[in-house]
Design a protein around this motif. Sequence first.
Motif, PDB file in Angstrom:
ATOM      1  N   GLN A 133       0.833  -1.200   0.000  1.00  0.00           N
ATOM      2  CA  GLN A 133       0.000   0.000   0.000  1.00  0.00           C
ATOM      3  C   GLN A 133       0.866   1.248   0.000  1.00  0.00           C
ATOM      4  O   GLN A 133       0.607   2.218  -0.730  1.00  0.00           O
ATOM      5  N   PHE A 134       1.879   1.197   0.822  1.00  0.00           N
ATOM      6  CA  PHE A 134       2.827   2.312   0.891  1.00  0.00           C
ATOM      7  C   PHE A 134       3.507   2.530  -0.460  1.00  0.00           C
ATOM      8  O   PHE A 134       3.607   3.646  -0.970  1.00  0.00           O
ATOM      9  N   ARG A 135       3.955   1.447  -1.085  1.00  0.00           N
ATOM     10  CA  ARG A 135       4.637   1.547  -2.371  1.00  0.00           C
ATOM     11  C   ARG A 135       3.695   2.098  -3.457  1.00  0.00           C
ATOM     12  O   ARG A 135       4.115   2.877  -4.326  1.00  0.00           O
ATOM     13  N   ALA A 136       2.423   1.712  -3.401  1.00  0.00           N
ATOM     14  CA  ALA A 136       1.456   2.193  -4.398  1.00  0.00           C
ATOM     15  C   ALA A 136       1.269   3.703  -4.299  1.00  0.00           C
ATOM     16  O   ALA A 136       1.204   4.404  -5.328  1.00  0.00           O
ATOM     17  N   VAL A 137       1.196   4.225  -3.067  1.00  0.00           N
ATOM     18  CA  VAL A 137       1.029   5.674  -2.896  1.00  0.00           C
ATOM     19  C   VAL A 137       2.288   6.406  -3.362  1.00  0.00           C
ATOM     20  O   VAL A 137       2.206   7.458  -4.013  1.00  0.00           O
ATOM     21  N   VAL A 138       3.456   5.867  -3.049  1.00  0.00           N
ATOM     22  CA  VAL A 138       4.702   6.471  -3.506  1.00  0.00           C
ATOM     23  C   VAL A 138       4.729   6.535  -5.033  1.00  0.00           C
ATOM     24  O   VAL A 138       5.132   7.536  -5.626  1.00  0.00           O
ATOM     25  N   THR A 139       4.269   5.463  -5.675  1.00  0.00           N
ATOM     26  CA  THR A 139       4.231   5.436  -7.144  1.00  0.00           C
ATOM     27  C   THR A 139       3.302   6.519  -7.681  1.00  0.00           C
ATOM     28  O   THR A 139       3.627   7.208  -8.662  1.00  0.00           O
ATOM     29  N   GLU A 140       2.134   6.696  -7.047  1.00  0.00           N
ATOM     30  CA  GLU A 140       1.203   7.749  -7.462  1.00  0.00           C
ATOM     31  C   GLU A 140       1.860   9.127  -7.363  1.00  0.00           C
ATOM     32  O   GLU A 140       1.764   9.943  -8.287  1.00  0.00           O
ATOM     33  N   MET A 141       2.484   9.385  -6.224  1.00  0.00           N
ATOM     34  CA  MET A 141       3.116  10.685  -6.019  1.00  0.00           C
ATOM     35  C   MET A 141       4.275  10.879  -6.988  1.00  0.00           C
ATOM     36  O   MET A 141       4.473  11.964  -7.528  1.00  0.00           O
ATOM     37  N   ARG A 142       5.029   9.825  -7.215  1.00  0.00           N
ATOM     38  CA  ARG A 142       6.156   9.919  -8.135  1.00  0.00           C
ATOM     39  C   ARG A 142       5.669  10.199  -9.561  1.00  0.00           C
ATOM     40  O   ARG A 142       6.246  11.026 -10.267  1.00  0.00           O
ATOM     41  N   ASP A 143       4.594   9.532  -9.968  1.00  0.00           N
ATOM     42  CA  ASP A 143       4.054   9.754 -11.314  1.00  0.00           C
ATOM     43  C   ASP A 143       3.587  11.198 -11.481  1.00  0.00           C
ATOM     44  O   ASP A 143       3.789  11.813 -12.540  1.00  0.00           O
ATOM     45  N   GLU A 144       2.949  11.735 -10.428  1.00  0.00           N
ATOM     46  CA  GLU A 144       2.490  13.126 -10.494  1.00  0.00           C
ATOM     47  C   GLU A 144       3.670  14.089 -10.611  1.00  0.00           C
ATOM     48  O   GLU A 144       3.635  15.043 -11.395  1.00  0.00           O
ATOM     49  N   GLU A 145       4.710  13.840  -9.826  1.00  0.00           N
ATOM     50  CA  GLU A 145       5.886  14.712  -9.898  1.00  0.00           C
ATOM     51  C   GLU A 145       6.601  14.579 -11.247  1.00  0.00           C
ATOM     52  O   GLU A 145       7.115  15.560 -11.780  1.00  0.00           O
ATOM     53  N   GLN A 146       6.615  13.362 -11.798  1.00  0.00           N
ATOM     54  CA  GLN A 146       7.203  13.177 -13.126  1.00  0.00           C
ATOM     55  C   GLN A 146       6.410  13.958 -14.169  1.00  0.00           C
ATOM     56  O   GLN A 146       6.993  14.536 -15.095  1.00  0.00           O
ATOM     57  N   ARG A 147       5.089  13.962 -14.024  1.00  0.00           N
ATOM     58  CA  ARG A 147       4.258  14.738 -14.949  1.00  0.00           C
ATOM     59  C   ARG A 147       4.554  16.225 -14.809  1.00  0.00           C
ATOM     60  O   ARG A 147       4.691  16.947 -15.809  1.00  0.00           O
ATOM     61  N   LEU A 148       4.640  16.694 -13.562  1.00  0.00           N
ATOM     62  CA  LEU A 148       4.967  18.101 -13.327  1.00  0.00           C
ATOM     63  C   LEU A 148       6.345  18.438 -13.875  1.00  0.00           C
ATOM     64  O   LEU A 148       6.555  19.506 -14.454  1.00  0.00           O
ATOM     65  N   LEU A 149       7.283  17.510 -13.693  1.00  0.00           N
ATOM     66  CA  LEU A 149       8.642  17.744 -14.186  1.00  0.00           C
ATOM     67  C   LEU A 149       8.657  17.866 -15.705  1.00  0.00           C
ATOM     68  O   LEU A 149       9.293  18.765 -16.262  1.00  0.00           O
ATOM     69  N   ALA A 150       7.932  16.954 -16.380  1.00  0.00           N
ATOM     70  CA  ALA A 150       7.872  17.013 -17.844  1.00  0.00           C
ATOM     71  C   ALA A 150       7.242  18.331 -18.306  1.00  0.00           C
ATOM     72  O   ALA A 150       7.711  18.967 -19.260  1.00  0.00           O
ATOM     73  N   ASP A 151       6.186  18.754 -17.594  1.00  0.00           N
ATOM     74  CA  ASP A 151       5.523  20.008 -17.947  1.00  0.00           C
ATOM     75  C   ASP A 151       6.456  21.197 -17.746  1.00  0.00           C
ATOM     76  O   ASP A 151       6.524  22.106 -18.584  1.00  0.00           O
ATOM     77  N   ARG A 152       7.205  21.183 -16.651  1.00  0.00           N
ATOM     78  CA  ARG A 152       8.091  22.308 -16.362  1.00  0.00           C
ATOM     79  C   ARG A 152       9.303  22.327 -17.291  1.00  0.00           C
ATOM     80  O   ARG A 152       9.776  23.395 -17.689  1.00  0.00           O
ATOM     81  N   LEU A 153       9.801  21.155 -17.652  1.00  0.00           N
ATOM     82  CA  LEU A 153      10.908  21.113 -18.615  1.00  0.00           C
ATOM     83  C   LEU A 153      10.441  21.606 -19.980  1.00  0.00           C
ATOM     84  O   LEU A 153      11.186  22.313 -20.681  1.00  0.00           O
ATOM     85  N   ALA A 154       9.201  21.239 -20.348  1.00  0.00           N
ATOM     86  CA  ALA A 154       8.654  21.747 -21.612  1.00  0.00           C
ATOM     87  C   ALA A 154       8.505  23.262 -21.554  1.00  0.00           C
ATOM     88  O   ALA A 154       8.765  23.965 -22.543  1.00  0.00           O
ATOM     89  N   ARG A 155       8.134  23.774 -20.377  1.00  0.00           N
ATOM     90  CA  ARG A 155       8.010  25.222 -20.209  1.00  0.00           C
ATOM     91  C   ARG A 155       9.370  25.900 -20.315  1.00  0.00           C
ATOM     92  O   ARG A 155       9.489  26.976 -20.897  1.00  0.00           O
ATOM     93  N   VAL A 156      10.389  25.259 -19.764  1.00  0.00           N
ATOM     94  CA  VAL A 156      11.740  25.805 -19.884  1.00  0.00           C
ATOM     95  C   VAL A 156      12.138  25.910 -21.354  1.00  0.00           C
ATOM     96  O   VAL A 156      12.693  26.919 -21.800  1.00  0.00           O
ATOM     97  N   ARG A 157      11.835  24.839 -22.114  1.00  0.00           N
ATOM     98  CA  ARG A 157      12.170  24.868 -23.539  1.00  0.00           C
ATOM     99  C   ARG A 157      11.396  25.968 -24.260  1.00  0.00           C
ATOM    100  O   ARG A 157      11.957  26.677 -25.112  1.00  0.00           O
TER     101      ARG A 157
END
Length: 234
Positions: A133-157
């Motif tokens: 259960q703990f690992r599943a929540v970490v995966t959710e949070m990590r996926d969200e941060e990866q999405r934010l990271l991709a969005d912010r890197l695209a914004r940088v470009r």
Amino acid sequence: LLLIATTAWWNAVRYANTLRRVDHTHEVLDQLERVLTDTLSMQTSVRGFALTGNDAVLKPYLEDDVQLDHALRRLRELIADNPAQQQRLARLETAVAQARVVMAERVAARRARGLASAGDTEAFLRGQTAVEQFRAVVTEMRDEEQRLLADRLARVRRVGQLTVLTIVAVVALAGFSILAGGSLLRRDFARRVRAENSLRETEERFRLLINSVKDYAIITLDPAGRVASWNDGA
């Protein structure tokens, strides 16, 4: 020049802000990885203790338990501006608390019942469930941060591309202004040259006209009354 300076400053500020957000996302991902690593390390340490009963094996469990608190606290500070991630973190903290309870029970059972406790399938399954259960929540949070990271890197470009395009456009505008100014200067200079040539031609015709008069004296005076010129008749 003012337009260039203003545009460069505006783009530099946007670029710096976006880069700060990218760094922020990287730190959130790093703290999530720390939480995951610390929890799994604690689980491994508890399993080792359940099999061996050696207190030295529990050292990572005790150390990582403290580090886990620091990582969770830092994670909460980092996502204070993200309500969705705060909700996930609340679930993560609940899952961590459940996993800690199961781990503490296994340690206590090993001390109380010895090696026989290592075969407690129910405790093992409860521990696995809590960690999953703990690992599943970490995966959710990590996926969200990866999405934010991709969005912010695209914004940088995009900001970088906009900066380049803006500089090119402003330089082109400056070049056009210089060419237009040069054209105006050349036209003004040509007009002045024509006017001076016309004036010289007029003065020459006037001089020739005056000198052609032989029967009359023609004298010109300056504003002070001094003789400035005269014709052949004079």
